[in-house]
Design a protein around this motif. Sequence first.
Motif, PDB file in Angstrom:
ATOM      1  N   PHE A 272      -0.693  15.796  -9.067  1.00 36.43           N
ATOM      2  CA  PHE A 272      -0.747  17.121  -9.671  1.00 36.43           C
ATOM      3  C   PHE A 272       0.572  17.842  -9.686  1.00 36.43           C
ATOM      4  O   PHE A 272       0.832  18.521 -10.642  1.00 36.43           O
ATOM      5  CB  PHE A 272      -1.841  17.774  -8.843  1.00 36.43           C
ATOM      6  CG  PHE A 272      -3.242  17.024  -8.604  1.00 36.43           C
ATOM      7  CD1 PHE A 272      -3.955  17.281  -9.557  1.00 36.43           C
ATOM      8  CD2 PHE A 272      -3.583  16.488  -7.546  1.00 36.43           C
ATOM      9  CE1 PHE A 272      -5.270  16.707  -9.599  1.00 36.43           C
ATOM     10  CE2 PHE A 272      -4.948  15.927  -7.449  1.00 36.43           C
ATOM     11  CZ  PHE A 272      -5.631  15.951  -8.661  1.00 36.43           C
TER      12      PHE A 272
ATOM     13  N   LYS B  95      -4.151  13.338   0.271  1.00 37.39           N
ATOM     14  CA  LYS B  95      -3.858  14.654   0.152  1.00 37.39           C
ATOM     15  C   LYS B  95      -2.510  15.074   0.032  1.00 37.39           C
ATOM     16  O   LYS B  95      -1.492  14.371   0.478  1.00 37.39           O
ATOM     17  CB  LYS B  95      -4.587  15.483   1.364  1.00 37.39           C
ATOM     18  CG  LYS B  95      -4.374  17.202   1.419  1.00 37.39           C
ATOM     19  CD  LYS B  95      -4.990  17.827   2.497  1.00 37.39           C
ATOM     20  CE  LYS B  95      -4.958  18.979   2.410  1.00 37.39           C
ATOM     21  NZ  LYS B  95      -5.410  19.615   3.628  1.00 37.39           N
TER      22      LYS B  95
ATOM     23  N   CYS C  86       0.770  21.102  -2.567  1.00 32.87           N
ATOM     24  CA  CYS C  86      -0.309  22.086  -3.291  1.00 32.87           C
ATOM     25  C   CYS C  86      -1.712  21.903  -2.721  1.00 32.87           C
ATOM     26  O   CYS C  86      -2.675  22.413  -3.360  1.00 32.87           O
ATOM     27  CB  CYS C  86      -0.254  21.471  -4.777  1.00 32.87           C
ATOM     28  SG  CYS C  86      -1.050  19.727  -4.975  1.00 32.87           S
TER      29      CYS C  86
ATOM     30  N   LYS D 226      -3.878  19.541  -2.823  1.00 30.46           N
ATOM     31  CA  LYS D 226      -5.058  18.793  -3.716  1.00 30.46           C
ATOM     32  C   LYS D 226      -5.302  17.605  -2.895  1.00 30.46           C
ATOM     33  O   LYS D 226      -4.338  17.035  -2.373  1.00 30.46           O
ATOM     34  CB  LYS D 226      -4.681  18.999  -5.125  1.00 30.46           C
ATOM     35  CG  LYS D 226      -4.933  20.542  -5.525  1.00 30.46           C
ATOM     36  CD  LYS D 226      -4.655  20.205  -7.111  1.00 30.46           C
ATOM     37  CE  LYS D 226      -4.482  21.671  -7.802  1.00 30.46           C
ATOM     38  NZ  LYS D 226      -4.384  21.504  -9.247  1.00 30.46           N
ATOM     39  N   GLU D 227      -6.658  17.018  -3.151  1.00 28.06           N
ATOM     40  CA  GLU D 227      -6.944  15.538  -3.048  1.00 28.06           C
ATOM     41  C   GLU D 227      -7.079  15.079  -3.993  1.00 28.06           C
ATOM     42  O   GLU D 227      -7.651  15.389  -5.022  1.00 28.06           O
ATOM     43  CB  GLU D 227      -8.082  15.804  -1.589  1.00 28.06           C
ATOM     44  CG  GLU D 227      -7.810  16.427  -0.544  1.00 28.06           C
ATOM     45  CD  GLU D 227      -8.810  16.218   0.577  1.00 28.06           C
ATOM     46  OE1 GLU D 227      -9.888  15.626   0.062  1.00 28.06           O
ATOM     47  OE2 GLU D 227      -8.562  16.828   1.715  1.00 28.06           O
ATOM     48  N   TRP D 228      -7.198  13.478  -3.693  1.00 29.58           N
ATOM     49  CA  TRP D 228      -7.609  12.593  -5.018  1.00 29.58           C
ATOM     50  C   TRP D 228      -8.201  11.454  -4.312  1.00 29.58           C
ATOM     51  O   TRP D 228      -7.731  11.012  -2.977  1.00 29.58           O
ATOM     52  CB  TRP D 228      -6.557  12.371  -5.763  1.00 29.58           C
ATOM     53  CG  TRP D 228      -5.267  11.608  -5.380  1.00 29.58           C
ATOM     54  CD1 TRP D 228      -5.239  10.427  -5.171  1.00 29.58           C
ATOM     55  CD2 TRP D 228      -4.349  12.199  -4.770  1.00 29.58           C
ATOM     56  NE1 TRP D 228      -4.023  10.050  -4.738  1.00 29.58           N
ATOM     57  CE2 TRP D 228      -3.419  11.170  -4.254  1.00 29.58           C
ATOM     58  CE3 TRP D 228      -3.968  13.681  -4.262  1.00 29.58           C
ATOM     59  CZ2 TRP D 228      -2.052  11.335  -3.888  1.00 29.58           C
ATOM     60  CZ3 TRP D 228      -2.573  13.783  -3.831  1.00 29.58           C
ATOM     61  CH2 TRP D 228      -1.731  12.859  -3.488  1.00 29.58           C
TER      62      TRP D 228
END
Length: 286
Positions: free
Chosen positions: A34, A49, A53, A55-57
Amino acid sequence: MDVVSLSTLASDREKTVSYLREKGLLVTYTRCPFCGSEHIGEVRREKYKCYQCRKEWSIRRGSIFEGMKLSWEKILWAMKLFEMEVTAHKAALQLRLSYEVTLRLYTLFRKAIWVHTQKEGKSLLEGEVEMDESYFGGKRKGKRGRGAAGKIPVFGILERGGKVQVEVVEQVSAEELVRLAVAKVKRGSLVYTDRFKSYDGLVSYGFRHKRIDHGKRFANGKVYINGIEGFWSYAKGRLLQHHGVSVERFPLYLKELEWRYNHREEDLFELLLDVLREYSQVADNR
């Protein structure tokens, strides 16, 4: 890969993930997808993670398995059952999955094979080549063979000692068959056909052409088309186990059979992994 080796691999999640990464089927992220930060880490099982930022995926992000909730064990076994030509119905029972989920996996495999065969089909066949057309479809009353209603016409070209290429065609006209011959066979090759009139123009396109009259005999020395006719028998026999294939899906099944026939002496499980890796790269570029 044999069944014992697969069973050992599939029972160990970490080894399976490493294997799929090695085969190029899972993306290894060294940066956040990201924001690009390198400050990332695994926070839960198969979850990563970014600490910048936040965010996780998932480990499946960017792969052809993204969105699938199946275990790696079942995905690998689905590949093996597909390689062994176990139908989706029977595979669903063995994997304890719904038929719809199993068919989704099988369709993914067939789409990947279809893309791969398009790439393989760019190599021109040459030397001694057999051409023929055949008709596929369910059992129906009425006329059979050329001109049969409700059948799917397929054109096939087989290089003796080499590979076969098959294509669904709208009609078996001279224009269509000659167009495919020019696109798939090297000029100057010796082409063998039966006496169907749609092959009349091959010589004018730079091919040498010999015919066999099936009304009199099936072979005259080296003049025969037994090779491509053998493929038709192979393909129709394999399709019978599916108890009917829709017109929309038929090209996928046909190309799968072309692929299986051309690589019948090879390890199809390993080849399927390669094909899926190619397909994932194509999907990334769309």
